[in-house]
Design an enzyme around this catalytic site. Structure first.
Site, PDB file in Angstrom:
ATOM      1  N   TYR A  34       0.851  -1.193   0.000  1.00  0.00           N
ATOM      2  CA  TYR A  34       0.000   0.000   0.000  1.00  0.00           C
ATOM      3  C   TYR A  34       0.891   1.249   0.000  1.00  0.00           C
ATOM      4  O   TYR A  34       2.053   1.188   0.406  1.00  0.00           O
ATOM      5  CB  TYR A  34      -0.871  -0.069   1.263  1.00  0.00           C
ATOM      6  CG  TYR A  34      -1.804   1.089   1.506  1.00  0.00           C
ATOM      7  CD1 TYR A  34      -2.858   1.359   0.645  1.00  0.00           C
ATOM      8  CD2 TYR A  34      -1.647   1.895   2.637  1.00  0.00           C
ATOM      9  CE1 TYR A  34      -3.727   2.415   0.893  1.00  0.00           C
ATOM     10  CE2 TYR A  34      -2.511   2.938   2.900  1.00  0.00           C
ATOM     11  CZ  TYR A  34      -3.546   3.206   2.016  1.00  0.00           C
ATOM     12  OH  TYR A  34      -4.399   4.245   2.261  1.00  0.00           O
ATOM     13  N   THR A  53       1.530   3.755   1.764  1.00  0.00           N
ATOM     14  CA  THR A  53       2.271   4.251   2.931  1.00  0.00           C
ATOM     15  C   THR A  53       3.237   3.218   3.502  1.00  0.00           C
ATOM     16  O   THR A  53       3.936   3.506   4.471  1.00  0.00           O
ATOM     17  CB  THR A  53       1.316   4.639   4.077  1.00  0.00           C
ATOM     18  OG1 THR A  53       0.652   3.444   4.519  1.00  0.00           O
ATOM     19  CG2 THR A  53       0.287   5.661   3.642  1.00  0.00           C
ATOM     20  N   LYS A  54       3.277   2.032   2.961  1.00  0.00           N
ATOM     21  CA  LYS A  54       4.054   0.953   3.593  1.00  0.00           C
ATOM     22  C   LYS A  54       5.537   1.010   3.191  1.00  0.00           C
ATOM     23  O   LYS A  54       5.947   1.880   2.436  1.00  0.00           O
ATOM     24  CB  LYS A  54       3.408  -0.384   3.264  1.00  0.00           C
ATOM     25  CG  LYS A  54       1.953  -0.508   3.774  1.00  0.00           C
ATOM     26  CD  LYS A  54       1.845  -0.636   5.291  1.00  0.00           C
ATOM     27  CE  LYS A  54       0.484  -0.287   5.855  1.00  0.00           C
ATOM     28  NZ  LYS A  54      -0.566  -1.265   5.674  1.00  0.00           N
ATOM     29  N   CYS A  55       6.328   0.035   3.668  1.00  0.00           N
ATOM     30  CA  CYS A  55       7.796   0.079   3.526  1.00  0.00           C
ATOM     31  C   CYS A  55       8.243   0.290   2.084  1.00  0.00           C
ATOM     32  O   CYS A  55       9.150   1.075   1.818  1.00  0.00           O
ATOM     33  CB  CYS A  55       8.416  -1.203   4.073  1.00  0.00           C
ATOM     34  SG  CYS A  55       8.127  -1.444   5.833  1.00  0.00           S
TER      35      CYS A  55
END
Ligand SMILES: *Cc1c(COP(=O)(O)O)cnc(C)c1O
Length: 400
Positions: free
Chosen positions: A195, A197-199
């Protein structure tokens, strides 16, 4: 005061013109060009890029099997389906997680059982899980909260003793390590999120890593309508029109444009993680000494992916608590968030509130104090210092 603290007045401590968002993805021109190339190629859905991305992820994670999917939510659903979790089965998961962990259980018709967290790691407490096991328990779903590995050793012991399966919600922990090994193996399925906003990100996307080849194969098939393995090629020069549906599935696969972005992001995953780690250290160095404030801890043997910087502000020591801090951050043009609103607080899950409302003291204590500070690789040191200054000024003003 409103339950969401939204009515509090923020105080201005610094002058920042540009809004510092809670998160901004880092997408390079090279990645944009790689996606454009796929768009020009004429192959816009599941294809060679997705397969290349899956293989590259497996290589990065040092696992045999990794299946790209359309989201972590889809991957969790498929993992439970492929493991045969269903009606009558009890699934233990932390109350402190995003709704996806729970919706996978509910959509399978299984019974969610909420466990409390360990107040240090903020991941599910293995002792709390042990207390909740009944003859109907089939599955554990730990979450690597904020990127901190959940501590598989204790959970695996528990699973072995009670013949349980484990599906790890690793939405936060792509790149994290537990006793030297990257998160991704050592349980039935490990599900990552890509997604925005993820790593690392593919826009929307996810990945299921499995120890067993047959489970991975089944998940890949279920993600592609239940089609036989080569059906995806049917519109290419090596394909043919005939295919078979081997079981009813879903449309949960990734597409080539997203995979092209993912390949570029994957090449920078370690660099991103190193920068997030650096910012987290910078925060903790100053914030750890503030009264009533607890900075995130990393347990021995663990390397966090630092997806989130989970700060705690004790409202018994700091008047106004995290609500005042969030209002102050907003007034100084700094974004923030709260991870997570515990599952049983949501209106959709009233029965969980009735059953577990007074049985999750650490989750409740954490939630009342929680605030997530901005943490993303493209932040400058000055951005981080602005955050530090506002937190410092806000807390010191509150304690007087
Ligand atoms: C983000 C997140 C998910 C869902 O990821 P998607 O890829 O958006 O479906 C699941 N679990 C946790 C803990 C998350 O933070």
């Amino acid at each position: 005061m409103a339950a969401d603290g939204g009515s509090l007045e923020g105080r201005k401590f610094i002058s920042r013109e540009e809004f510092l968002p809670f998160f901004r993805p880092d997408v390079s021109e090279t990645e944009i060009e790689a996606v454009a190339e796929v768009l020009r190629s004429g192959w816009l859905t599941y294809g060679a890029k997705v397969r290349e991305f899956g293989a590259a992820c497996a290589d990065y994670l040092q696992v045999d099997q990794a299946v790209p999917v359309s989201s972590c939510t889809a991957g969790l659903h498929l993992a439970l389906e492929a493991l045969g979790i269903g009606p009558g089965d009890e699934v233990i998961l932390p109350a402190l997680t995003f709704v996806s962990t729970l919706s996978a259980v509910i959509h399978r018709g299984a019974t969610p059982v909420l466990a409390d967290i360990d107040p240090v790691t903020l991941c599910v407490d293995p002792a709390a899980c042990a207390d909740l096991i009944t003859p109907r328990t089939r599955l554990l779903m730990p979450v690597d909260m904020g990127g901190h590995p959940c501590g598989m050793d204790a959970l695996r012991d528990l699973a072995a003793r009670h013949d349980l399966r484990i599906v790890r919600d690793a939405a936060h922990s792509f790149g994290a390590r537990e006793h030297g090994r990257r998160v991704g193996s050592g349980c039935d399925a490990t599900v990552f999120s890509f997604y925005a906003t993820k790593c690392i990100t593919t826009g929307d996307g996810g990945l299921v890593a499995c120890d067993a080849a047959d489970l991975a194969e089944r998940i890949a098939r279920l993600a592609l309508h239940g089609m036989d393995g080569n059906a995806w090629q049917r519109y290419g020069d090596k394909g043919r029109w005939y295919y078979e549906i081997l079981e009813p599935g879903w449309k949960y696969h990734l597409g080539d444009p997203a995979a092209a972005l993912g390949l570029g992001q994957l090449a920078r995953a370690d660099e991103f993680m190193a920068r997030r780690t650096e910012i987290a250290r910078r925060y903790s160095e100053v914030l750890a000494d503030l009264p009533g404030v607890t900075t995130p801890q990393v347990a021995a043997g663990m390397i966090s992916a630092w997806h989130l910087y989970l700060l705690r502000v004790d409202p018994e020591i700091v008047p106004g608590g995290r609500d005042q801090l969030i209002a102050d951050l907003t007034a100084n043009r700094i974004g923030s968030s709260v991870h997570f609103i515990p599952l049983h607080h949501h209106p959709a899950f009233g029965e969980l509130a009735t059953a577990y409302g007074d049985r999750l003291p650490e989750t409740e204590r954490y939630f009342r104090s929680a605030v997530s500070l901005p943490l993303f690789p493209a932040m400058s040191d000055q951005d981080a210092d602005d955050v530090i200054e506002v937190v410092r000024a806000s807390i010191l003003a509150a304690v007087g």
